[in-house]
Design a protein around this motif. Structure first.
Motif, PDB file in Angstrom:
ATOM      1  N   GLY A 139     -38.263 -34.544 -19.447  1.00  0.00           N
ATOM      2  CA  GLY A 139     -37.649 -34.433 -17.852  1.00  0.00           C
ATOM      3  C   GLY A 139     -36.144 -34.474 -18.090  1.00  0.00           C
ATOM      4  O   GLY A 139     -35.612 -35.150 -18.900  1.00  0.00           O
ATOM      5  N   ALA A 140     -35.726 -33.891 -16.875  1.00  0.00           N
ATOM      6  CA  ALA A 140     -34.195 -33.586 -17.176  1.00  0.00           C
ATOM      7  C   ALA A 140     -33.435 -35.015 -16.980  1.00  0.00           C
ATOM      8  O   ALA A 140     -32.290 -35.160 -17.431  1.00  0.00           O
ATOM      9  CB  ALA A 140     -33.833 -32.812 -15.972  1.00  0.00           C
ATOM     10  N   LEU A 148     -22.838 -23.374 -25.373  1.00  0.00           N
ATOM     11  CA  LEU A 148     -21.378 -22.706 -25.133  1.00  0.00           C
ATOM     12  C   LEU A 148     -20.749 -22.223 -26.207  1.00  0.00           C
ATOM     13  O   LEU A 148     -19.907 -21.408 -26.085  1.00  0.00           O
ATOM     14  CB  LEU A 148     -20.852 -24.190 -24.904  1.00  0.00           C
ATOM     15  N   VAL A 149     -21.317 -22.661 -27.560  1.00  0.00           N
ATOM     16  CA  VAL A 149     -20.498 -22.105 -28.774  1.00  0.00           C
ATOM     17  C   VAL A 149     -21.115 -20.512 -28.659  1.00  0.00           C
ATOM     18  O   VAL A 149     -20.038 -19.734 -29.224  1.00  0.00           O
ATOM     19  CB  VAL A 149     -21.130 -22.771 -30.045  1.00  0.00           C
ATOM     20  N   HIS A 150     -21.831 -20.194 -28.193  1.00  0.00           N
ATOM     21  CA  HIS A 150     -22.453 -18.739 -28.054  1.00  0.00           C
ATOM     22  C   HIS A 150     -21.903 -17.947 -27.061  1.00  0.00           C
ATOM     23  O   HIS A 150     -22.746 -17.069 -26.636  1.00  0.00           O
ATOM     24  CB  HIS A 150     -24.012 -18.613 -28.605  1.00  0.00           C
ATOM     25  N   GLY A 151     -21.040 -18.637 -26.144  1.00  0.00           N
ATOM     26  CA  GLY A 151     -20.584 -17.880 -25.149  1.00  0.00           C
ATOM     27  C   GLY A 151     -20.965 -18.237 -23.693  1.00  0.00           C
ATOM     28  O   GLY A 151     -20.696 -17.507 -22.607  1.00  0.00           O
ATOM     29  N   GLY A 152     -21.919 -19.183 -23.443  1.00  0.00           N
ATOM     30  CA  GLY A 152     -22.559 -19.600 -22.098  1.00  0.00           C
ATOM     31  C   GLY A 152     -21.191 -20.233 -21.482  1.00  0.00           C
ATOM     32  O   GLY A 152     -20.516 -21.104 -22.190  1.00  0.00           O
ATOM     33  N   ASP A 153     -21.516 -20.336 -20.187  1.00  0.00           N
ATOM     34  CA  ASP A 153     -20.526 -21.130 -19.365  1.00  0.00           C
ATOM     35  C   ASP A 153     -21.270 -22.649 -19.079  1.00  0.00           C
ATOM     36  O   ASP A 153     -22.345 -22.766 -19.405  1.00  0.00           O
ATOM     37  CB  ASP A 153     -20.332 -20.441 -18.122  1.00  0.00           C
ATOM     38  N   ARG A 154     -20.392 -23.644 -18.584  1.00  0.00           N
ATOM     39  CA  ARG A 154     -20.758 -24.974 -18.594  1.00  0.00           C
ATOM     40  C   ARG A 154     -22.055 -25.204 -17.383  1.00  0.00           C
ATOM     41  O   ARG A 154     -23.041 -25.833 -17.900  1.00  0.00           O
ATOM     42  CB  ARG A 154     -19.713 -25.663 -18.245  1.00  0.00           C
ATOM     43  N   ARG A 155     -22.017 -24.350 -16.473  1.00  0.00           N
ATOM     44  CA  ARG A 155     -23.096 -24.534 -15.456  1.00  0.00           C
ATOM     45  C   ARG A 155     -24.390 -24.129 -16.021  1.00  0.00           C
ATOM     46  O   ARG A 155     -25.597 -24.667 -15.842  1.00  0.00           O
ATOM     47  CB  ARG A 155     -22.684 -23.693 -13.957  1.00  0.00           C
ATOM     48  N   THR A 156     -24.252 -22.757 -16.411  1.00  0.00           N
ATOM     49  CA  THR A 156     -25.537 -22.177 -17.171  1.00  0.00           C
ATOM     50  C   THR A 156     -26.107 -22.986 -18.276  1.00  0.00           C
ATOM     51  O   THR A 156     -27.404 -23.497 -18.484  1.00  0.00           O
ATOM     52  CB  THR A 156     -25.097 -20.798 -17.992  1.00  0.00           C
ATOM     53  N   ALA A 157     -25.050 -23.735 -19.097  1.00  0.00           N
ATOM     54  CA  ALA A 157     -25.627 -24.333 -20.265  1.00  0.00           C
ATOM     55  C   ALA A 157     -26.163 -25.746 -19.777  1.00  0.00           C
ATOM     56  O   ALA A 157     -27.325 -26.216 -20.176  1.00  0.00           O
ATOM     57  CB  ALA A 157     -24.389 -24.871 -21.181  1.00  0.00           C
ATOM     58  N   ARG A 158     -25.839 -26.462 -18.761  1.00  0.00           N
ATOM     59  CA  ARG A 158     -26.217 -27.635 -18.031  1.00  0.00           C
ATOM     60  C   ARG A 158     -27.619 -27.375 -17.545  1.00  0.00           C
ATOM     61  O   ARG A 158     -28.700 -28.157 -17.554  1.00  0.00           O
ATOM     62  CB  ARG A 158     -25.226 -27.964 -17.160  1.00  0.00           C
ATOM     63  N   VAL A 159     -27.694 -26.281 -16.550  1.00  0.00           N
ATOM     64  CA  VAL A 159     -29.170 -25.963 -16.248  1.00  0.00           C
ATOM     65  C   VAL A 159     -30.169 -25.576 -17.343  1.00  0.00           C
ATOM     66  O   VAL A 159     -31.329 -26.176 -17.249  1.00  0.00           O
ATOM     67  CB  VAL A 159     -28.801 -24.583 -15.273  1.00  0.00           C
ATOM     68  N   LYS A 160     -29.566 -24.775 -18.241  1.00  0.00           N
ATOM     69  CA  LYS A 160     -30.514 -24.552 -19.473  1.00  0.00           C
ATOM     70  C   LYS A 160     -31.021 -25.912 -20.312  1.00  0.00           C
ATOM     71  O   LYS A 160     -32.339 -26.090 -20.543  1.00  0.00           O
ATOM     72  CB  LYS A 160     -29.873 -23.539 -20.268  1.00  0.00           C
ATOM     73  N   ALA A 161     -30.278 -26.714 -20.308  1.00  0.00           N
ATOM     74  CA  ALA A 161     -30.419 -28.038 -20.920  1.00  0.00           C
ATOM     75  C   ALA A 161     -31.380 -28.736 -20.349  1.00  0.00           C
ATOM     76  O   ALA A 161     -32.519 -29.462 -20.785  1.00  0.00           O
ATOM     77  CB  ALA A 161     -29.132 -28.967 -21.224  1.00  0.00           C
ATOM     78  N   ALA A 162     -31.313 -28.910 -19.092  1.00  0.00           N
ATOM     79  CA  ALA A 162     -32.334 -29.637 -18.070  1.00  0.00           C
ATOM     80  C   ALA A 162     -33.727 -28.850 -18.257  1.00  0.00           C
ATOM     81  O   ALA A 162     -34.762 -29.444 -18.298  1.00  0.00           O
ATOM     82  CB  ALA A 162     -31.880 -29.768 -16.567  1.00  0.00           C
TER      83      ALA A 162
END
Length: 320
Positions: free
Chosen positions: A140-141, A117-131
């Motif tokens: 495991g997610a 998020l700090v580097h410009g990603g949106d919340r949905r992208t960040a959540r998917v990437k974290a999983a």
């Protein structure tokens, strides 16, 4: 190929009320793209100070000199905005002691997503990437909803590795990533780090007091003592055939399971590394050195060629 990280004459001096304390004294170090480099040494030799200096994470009383070139740009001359762009996205850190690095009141998936998020990603992208990253590090997610205190030490370290990978950096700095873990979990974490950086083509700078860990993980190895690099070369060669007496002492301190001689006659060095505020004259290692000669208190050795691809700071190397 140009180095991804090129450290030239780096010095770090802590300004204190009792005077200046030189923690890092003229270190030269490079890491090529995709290369794994280890830094070894006892506690107090300047390893962690060097690691934190690379991204200017040291306290305000630390004065830095020399150059830290990352992708050709000097980290020491960067504005805060430029530095912020490099942290996590260009280079990231796996800190020693994950419990102290993680926020205890936030779920781990939020902490992995934060740098995205700090580097410009949106919340949905960040959540998917974290999983995805939690899967990549073997958790495991589903573990993303946990708080740090609900995870074991090894699991927390895996979360730290996922955070370090979140913005797809070119370099990971791992500062004693397995110190607080038992032997079995340590082996798992080392295999995980090695596999992930190899699969992604990421460079790795790993710091440890355990020479055997670095020899089994890294391509090249630098040994630090009293704020300086005293030997460097291919990791396996430095571990099995150290050219500096300190490197040999670190390797000899590694226990050999099942060896009666090792059990009955444990190896090691007496004493401790010198106080940075009160360094010995000449070679800083000479008060503990088993092969010191009368000139050692008077000569401050530089890194001299000890063999093809090998350098060591010892008068015995110069004599040969």
């Amino acid at each position: 190929m140009s180095p991804l990280l090129d450290v030239r004459g780096l010095t770090v001096t802590y300004k204190t009320s009792g005077g200046d304390i030189p923690a890092v004294r003229g270190v030269d170090l490079s890491v090529a793209p995709g290369e794994k480099v280890g830094i070894a040494g006892e506690s107090g030799c300047g390893k962690s100070t060097l690691a934190l200096a690379l991204l200017r994470l040291l306290p305000a009383n630390a004065a830095l000199g020399g150059e830290i070139l990352f992708d050709g740009d000097d980290v020491l001359k960067m504005s805060f905005g430029q530095l912020r762009a490099v942290r996590w996205a260009g280079a990231s850190v796996v800190f020693q002691g994950a419990m102290h690095a993680l926020n205890p009141v936030r779920r781990v998936e939020e902490q992995i997503a934060e740098p995205i998020l700090v580097h410009g990603g949106d919340r949905r992208t960040a959540r998917v990437k974290a999983a995805e990253l939690l899967d990549d590090v073997g958790l495991g997610a589903g573990k993303g909803r946990a708080y740090p205190h609900e995870l074991s030490g090894g699991q927390k370290q895996r979360v730290m590795i996922a955070m370090a990978l979140a913005c797809t950096p070119k370099l990971i700095v791992a500062d004693e990533p397995t110190t607080a873990l038992d032997v079995m979990i340590q082996a798992q974490i080392l295999r995980l780090i090695g596999g992930l950086v190899a699969d992604r083509g990421i460079s790795l700078l790993m710091i440890s007091h355990d020479l055997s860990v670095l020899a089994g993980t890294c391509d090249r190895l630098a040994v630090m003592y009293a704020g300086r690099v005293v030997e460097q070369g291919p990791a396996g060669e430095v571990f099995t055939d150290g050219k500096h007496p300190y490197s040999r002492a670190l390797a000899a301190a590694f226990p050999r399971i099942g060896d009666d001689d090792a059990r009955r006659n444990p190896q090691g060095l007496p004493g401790d590394p010198p106080d940075p505020a009160d360094l010995p004259t000449g070679c800083a290692f000479h008060p503990r050195c088993p092969v010191a000669v009368p000139i050692c208190p008077d000569v401050d050795p530089q890194l001299w060629s000890a063999a093809p691809g090998r350098d060591a700071a010892c008068v015995h190397v110069k004599e040969n």
